[in-house]
Every structure is written in C-alpha cells, then in structure tokens.
Design an enzyme around this catalytic site. Sequence first.
Site, PDB file in Angstrom:
ATOM      1  N   SER A 174       0.923  -1.233  -0.051  1.00  0.00           N
ATOM      2  CA  SER A 174       0.145   0.034  -0.188  1.00  0.00           C
ATOM      3  C   SER A 174       0.908   1.475   0.162  1.00  0.00           C
ATOM      4  O   SER A 174       0.511   2.415   0.425  1.00  0.00           O
ATOM      5  CB  SER A 174      -1.018   0.329   1.219  1.00  0.00           C
ATOM      6  OG  SER A 174      -1.713  -1.057   1.337  1.00  0.00           O
ATOM      7  N   ASP A 209       8.581 -11.514  -0.741  1.00  0.00           N
ATOM      8  CA  ASP A 209       7.277 -12.440  -0.695  1.00  0.00           C
ATOM      9  C   ASP A 209       7.613 -13.552  -1.730  1.00  0.00           C
ATOM     10  O   ASP A 209       8.108 -13.502  -2.504  1.00  0.00           O
ATOM     11  CB  ASP A 209       6.079 -11.790  -1.383  1.00  0.00           C
ATOM     12  CG  ASP A 209       5.439 -10.433  -0.445  1.00  0.00           C
ATOM     13  OD1 ASP A 209       5.688 -10.278   0.352  1.00  0.00           O
ATOM     14  OD2 ASP A 209       4.660  -9.705  -1.406  1.00  0.00           O
ATOM     15  N   LYS A 236      14.098   7.168   8.905  1.00  0.00           N
ATOM     16  CA  LYS A 236      15.145   6.058   8.926  1.00  0.00           C
ATOM     17  C   LYS A 236      14.940   5.420   7.551  1.00  0.00           C
ATOM     18  O   LYS A 236      14.174   5.052   6.905  1.00  0.00           O
ATOM     19  CB  LYS A 236      14.381   5.171   9.912  1.00  0.00           C
ATOM     20  CG  LYS A 236      14.472   5.567  11.394  1.00  0.00           C
ATOM     21  CD  LYS A 236      15.754   5.624  11.680  1.00  0.00           C
ATOM     22  CE  LYS A 236      16.227   5.632  13.214  1.00  0.00           C
ATOM     23  NZ  LYS A 236      17.704   6.223  13.499  1.00  0.00           N
ATOM     24  N   GLN A 292      17.396   0.499   2.910  1.00  0.00           N
ATOM     25  CA  GLN A 292      18.506  -0.496   2.715  1.00  0.00           C
ATOM     26  C   GLN A 292      18.423  -2.080   2.435  1.00  0.00           C
ATOM     27  O   GLN A 292      18.683  -2.606   1.732  1.00  0.00           O
ATOM     28  CB  GLN A 292      19.425  -0.216   3.651  1.00  0.00           C
ATOM     29  CG  GLN A 292      19.926   0.857   3.765  1.00  0.00           C
ATOM     30  CD  GLN A 292      20.903   1.679   4.897  1.00  0.00           C
ATOM     31  OE1 GLN A 292      21.734   0.605   5.268  1.00  0.00           O
ATOM     32  NE2 GLN A 292      20.831   2.509   5.666  1.00  0.00           N
ATOM     33  N   CYS A 339     -26.090  -0.302 -11.927  1.00  0.00           N
ATOM     34  CA  CYS A 339     -26.211  -1.812 -12.045  1.00  0.00           C
ATOM     35  C   CYS A 339     -27.293  -2.377 -10.996  1.00  0.00           C
ATOM     36  O   CYS A 339     -28.527  -2.275 -11.344  1.00  0.00           O
ATOM     37  CB  CYS A 339     -24.801  -2.466 -12.066  1.00  0.00           C
ATOM     38  SG  CYS A 339     -24.941  -4.010 -12.720  1.00  0.00           S
ATOM     39  N   MET A 345     -30.038   0.249 -10.286  1.00  0.00           N
ATOM     40  CA  MET A 345     -30.812   0.449 -11.382  1.00  0.00           C
ATOM     41  C   MET A 345     -31.915  -0.684 -11.011  1.00  0.00           C
ATOM     42  O   MET A 345     -33.316  -0.339 -11.075  1.00  0.00           O
ATOM     43  CB  MET A 345     -30.329   0.342 -12.740  1.00  0.00           C
ATOM     44  CG  MET A 345     -31.417   0.358 -13.983  1.00  0.00           C
ATOM     45  SD  MET A 345     -31.524  -1.421 -14.519  1.00  0.00           S
ATOM     46  CE  MET A 345     -32.363  -1.219 -15.890  1.00  0.00           C
ATOM     47  N   HIS A 370     -21.961   0.191 -15.735  1.00  0.00           N
ATOM     48  CA  HIS A 370     -20.879   0.541 -14.990  1.00  0.00           C
ATOM     49  C   HIS A 370     -20.292   1.961 -15.620  1.00  0.00           C
ATOM     50  O   HIS A 370     -19.213   1.730 -16.277  1.00  0.00           O
ATOM     51  CB  HIS A 370     -20.022  -0.233 -14.425  1.00  0.00           C
ATOM     52  CG  HIS A 370     -20.487  -1.310 -13.636  1.00  0.00           C
ATOM     53  ND1 HIS A 370     -20.548  -1.179 -12.367  1.00  0.00           N
ATOM     54  CD2 HIS A 370     -21.154  -2.437 -13.937  1.00  0.00           C
ATOM     55  CE1 HIS A 370     -21.199  -2.503 -11.853  1.00  0.00           C
ATOM     56  NE2 HIS A 370     -21.402  -2.907 -13.009  1.00  0.00           N
ATOM     57  N   GLU A 398     -19.113   4.570 -14.228  1.00  0.00           N
ATOM     58  CA  GLU A 398     -17.873   4.708 -13.327  1.00  0.00           C
ATOM     59  C   GLU A 398     -16.533   4.211 -13.922  1.00  0.00           C
ATOM     60  O   GLU A 398     -15.432   4.768 -13.863  1.00  0.00           O
ATOM     61  CB  GLU A 398     -17.941   4.072 -11.874  1.00  0.00           C
ATOM     62  CG  GLU A 398     -17.859   2.676 -11.679  1.00  0.00           C
ATOM     63  CD  GLU A 398     -19.210   2.156 -11.858  1.00  0.00           C
ATOM     64  OE1 GLU A 398     -20.176   2.555 -12.591  1.00  0.00           O
ATOM     65  OE2 GLU A 398     -19.499   0.955 -11.286  1.00  0.00           O
TER      66      GLU A 398
HETATM   67  N1  GLN Z   1     -26.237  -8.759  -9.204  1.00  0.00           N
HETATM   68  C1  GLN Z   1     -26.943  -8.073 -10.390  1.00  0.00           C
HETATM   69  C2  GLN Z   1     -26.774  -8.753 -11.641  1.00  0.00           C
HETATM   70  O1  GLN Z   1     -25.706  -9.697 -11.708  1.00  0.00           O
HETATM   71  C3  GLN Z   1     -26.169  -6.741 -10.581  1.00  0.00           C
HETATM   72  C4  GLN Z   1     -24.831  -6.755 -10.687  1.00  0.00           C
HETATM   73  C5  GLN Z   1     -23.902  -5.452 -10.569  1.00  0.00           C
HETATM   74  O2  GLN Z   1     -24.308  -4.568  -9.874  1.00  0.00           O
HETATM   75  N2  GLN Z   1     -22.722  -5.072 -11.131  1.00  0.00           N
HETATM   76  O3  GLN Z   1     -27.286  -8.594 -12.419  1.00  0.00           O
END
Ligand code: GLN
Length: 548
Positions: free
Chosen positions: A31, A165, A204, A209, A398, A401, A524, A526
């Site tokens: 992070s 890791d 530090k 290092q 999604c 809606m 989506h 976004e």
């Molecule tokens: N669960 C819902 C579907 O599969 C909405 C999916 C979501 O919000 N990405 O249709």
Amino acid sequence: MYFCTYFFNNLNFSKLSTTRYIFVTGGVTSSLGKGIISASLAKLLQARGFSVTIQKLDPYLNVDPGTLNPYEHGECFVTDDGAETDLDLGHYERFLNVPTSQGNNVTTGRIYKSVIEKERKGDFLGKTVQIIPHITDEIKRRIKLLGTKNKYDFVITEIGGTVGDIESLPYIETVRQLKWELGQSVLVIHLTLVPYLSASGELKTKPTQHSVKSLLEAGVQPDVLVLRTERELTEDIRAKVALFCNVNIKNVIQSIDVSTIYEVPVKMQDEGLDKVVLEKFGLPVGKNPELKAWKNFLNKYKNPEKVVDIALIGKYVELQDAYKSIAESFVHAGAVNNCKVKLHWIHSESINKKNIDETLKEIKGIVVAPGFGHRGMEGKIMAVKYARENNIPFFGICLGMQAAVIEFARNVLNHAKANSSEMDEKTPYPVIDIMEEQKTILEKGGTMRLGAYPCIITKNSKAYEAYGKEHTEERHRHRYEFNNKFTDEFIKAGMVPVGMNPETNLVEIVEIPSHKWFVGVQFHPEYKSTVINPHPLFVSFVKATLEP
Ligand code: GLN
C-alpha cells in the site's frame, strides 16, 4: 472535435523504434502507492508525446480478481474487452485517458493456467516443466506482447506485492532475466518507505537498505528509488540511500504524502522522475510539459466553491476501495461543477423504516451502488423510495438500477411481491430476471455479461441531455436484466426505458421523467470516467444535486 476525442483515446503512435520496459517494484510494506507512481510516470511520459501503457502483474493464484469478494481486494475493474481486473487499472485509465485491456492485468493463476494447458497439449515435447524457464518465459511473453502488439514506446509493469514475498519471486526473476536480455531497454524503479520515528524525531533509511538488499539477492539492481515519506527528505538522507543502494543521488526521488492522488504527477515532475528515466534510457530530455488540463482540474478540485452531500448506499462501505471508481468519478464530476462532492457512505443493511428520514435528511443526491446477492437489498429499495417520493436526484448503478425497478413495481405498480429472481427465485413478478444466455452457465469466473456494449439513447431524456448524443458504449458486469415483459406497464405508470441495446433489446437506462433527476443504468459508467473526460452522467447528476 470528433478528431480530438478520437486522438485522445488512441494515443498509440510511437516515437521510439523500440519499446522500453520499466518495472515498478515495492519494498518494506504494501500500500505504498506503486499504482499511483506508475500512473504518474506514465502521465508525464505521455505528456511528452510518448505512447505508454501500464501493466499490473498480480502474484495471487486467482485467474482474475472477478471471483474475489470486494472485501478481499477492493473493486473489480472491468475493461472494454470484458476483462475483470485489478483496481489499479482504473487508476491507469483515469490518469492516462487511454483504455486498458486483458493484456494489462496478469495474475499468477493465469500464467500457471496457460503453462499447464500447454503441458497437457504436449507443447513442451517431453521436457520437465519448471518455474524457470517455463513460468518465467510465459511472464516474459506477456510483458513483451503488450509492447510489441501495440508498438508502445513505454510499457510500465507494476509488480504486485512486496519484494521478498514467496509469491512474487518468479516475477522478480523475470525482471532479472529481461534486464540481462534487453539491457539498455529495461529500467527498474523500486518504491520503498522511509518511516519517521517521532520518539527520536528522525527519518529512517534502514528498511529501504534492507529491501534493496533483498532485490539485490534476487539479482536485480534498481536504477531509481522512490521513497515514500511523511516529511521532506534532507540531502543527507538522499545521499545515504544513494550510497548504500548503489544508486545515483539524482535517482533518489521523494514521494511525499499529498492530499490527493491527482497531485502525484505534479510532485513527480517537480522531483524530475520522468527526466531521470529518460536520461537513464539515453533519450533526449527537453522541456518539462505544462500539464495544463491536469493542473486546471487540480486547481478546481482543490478550490471548490461549494460542497454537496451525496449518499452512497452500498453493502461494502466499510472498505471504500470496493467503490473506488464511483468515488473517483465524483471527484471528476465535482471539479467540473466547481464543487466538492462529500460522499456519505451508508451501509444498506443499516437502513430501516424508522431511521431512513433521519439518515437521509441532509442529503442532496442518492446513489445506489452495484452489488450481488440479497444482503442489504431491502435497504437499497427503501433508499430508492425515499429519493423517488422526495424528488431527490437519484442515480442507480447496475444493482442500483435494478433496485429502482423493483421499488417502482412494488410501490407504484402495486406488485408487493415484485423482485429480482436473483433475490427471490419464486417471485410472481420477476421484474428483473436472469438473462437467457446466463441460464445454463455454471462456472462463476469470467462468465457474466462483461465489457462494452452499445446503447441507443432516446432524445428528450436526462441521459440524452447528459451525453448530448444518441449512441454510446458502456461497460457491463451482470447476469440479470430488466424483464421486457413488464415494459408497457412501467411506461404507463411513469418509469421509462430510455437506453436500449440495439442488437439484443436489453434495457440499459431507465428514467422517471416526472422526477427532478432519476436515472438508473444497467451498466457501470464509473469505469469510463477520467480526469480529462469526466463521465457525463456523473456530471449531470452532480449538477442536478446543486439545483434548488
Ligand atoms: N447482481 C446483479 C446482476 O448480476 C447486479 C450486478 C452489479 O451490480 N454489477 O445482474
């Protein structure tokens, strides 16, 4: 104008005859922001006219993060080509304004899967299949493929995890091999932490290092060190790190904590990270690019004229990374509207009839978030009802809606038992139902309706007002859809589908035209909001929340 947008989205012309590969590794802790440093460097190189892409190598065994619970790994970012990827790819797109694809995210699971599939086909001609060379060859192939396929000038590859890791060893070994094979065309940036000890009042360098030592044990000498710090680094500290880590003092770069990730490219330019990289590759440096549009956005973001309170109703709100792209879309859309969007993260399970008025009383806009499964669904539906009845701008994404459609069916169409068949398989009113092609699918990984699909928008709608055009493409990640059997009933009562997929007739956008701003989208938005191109629906929604 069209040319301009096209040009922005397709910065694929190359200036260099061969691709340069930059690796970003991390040490000391996770992070530290490798993704943001990678994206910032990419931004600075892009501003100089180079074509750049960023790739994330994730050391876990899942084939992709699509099957991971958001609590585990934050949001799953979806690309145009339908890849379910790490949320860092979201940062890459938001910074670069260039789409990424499946090739930009590789996991150990994916690498092993393809090597084992080749083994089963007999492609290794009887040889013993081993981590070196077979796994490392496959990693190399995927890194180089990204460079050669699109002829990028720079491929920046971020290696997930922390050096030392067990899981990231094959990746570090691959970097060692590539440095040896490609010589001058490869550069390694190592990001570490310089902690401040308040008891002694000192910064530090020892952890740095040590972490460089573990890289050296794996045969990799970093070329550039980026030191994450809470306080300014003195010349002495830089000199000490340079001396102990065999790095030129100029190549010791400070990455100081800042109030927003969008400031990091500017800070990196001040520190000369891009210059150091170009010099190391023996490329001409020239003048610093101005970053005009970027700084303009930053200025607006940091100096808002007003604040607006928006509620985000979701069920993973304890981990805000689960809604990373939505939160960032509000940063972009807020800046366009000269305001700061103050997001109130509200757990959908905490909402009930008794507290809803109190919970949402100061709120100017309500977003119901995406999600899966029935947990918290009733709270989401209650929040929709509150927004609809009180004429508060509403944006459903999604599952959000789908919640809006269910709420309307129950409370306006009076089908009290209406539901999505995801929540109640036996509902007599499956207003949201499983898509036909999903019915026979049993495997969970990578099998949803994924990636970009076209959408035709009806004129005279809020969506059309926002987009300013009839045709768009948006990214999807779902199995359920609006059930077209109920379309007429919905339209008559005042909820209208205003966005449709032209080929499949799937509903993409619903609206309530009599409401101030009530839009639900099956996709989506976004995932497509960037600093340079904020998403029109977010911009329009925020604008509506500011109106009296
Ligand atoms: N669960 C819902 C579907 O599969 C909405 C999916 C979501 O919000 N990405 O249709």
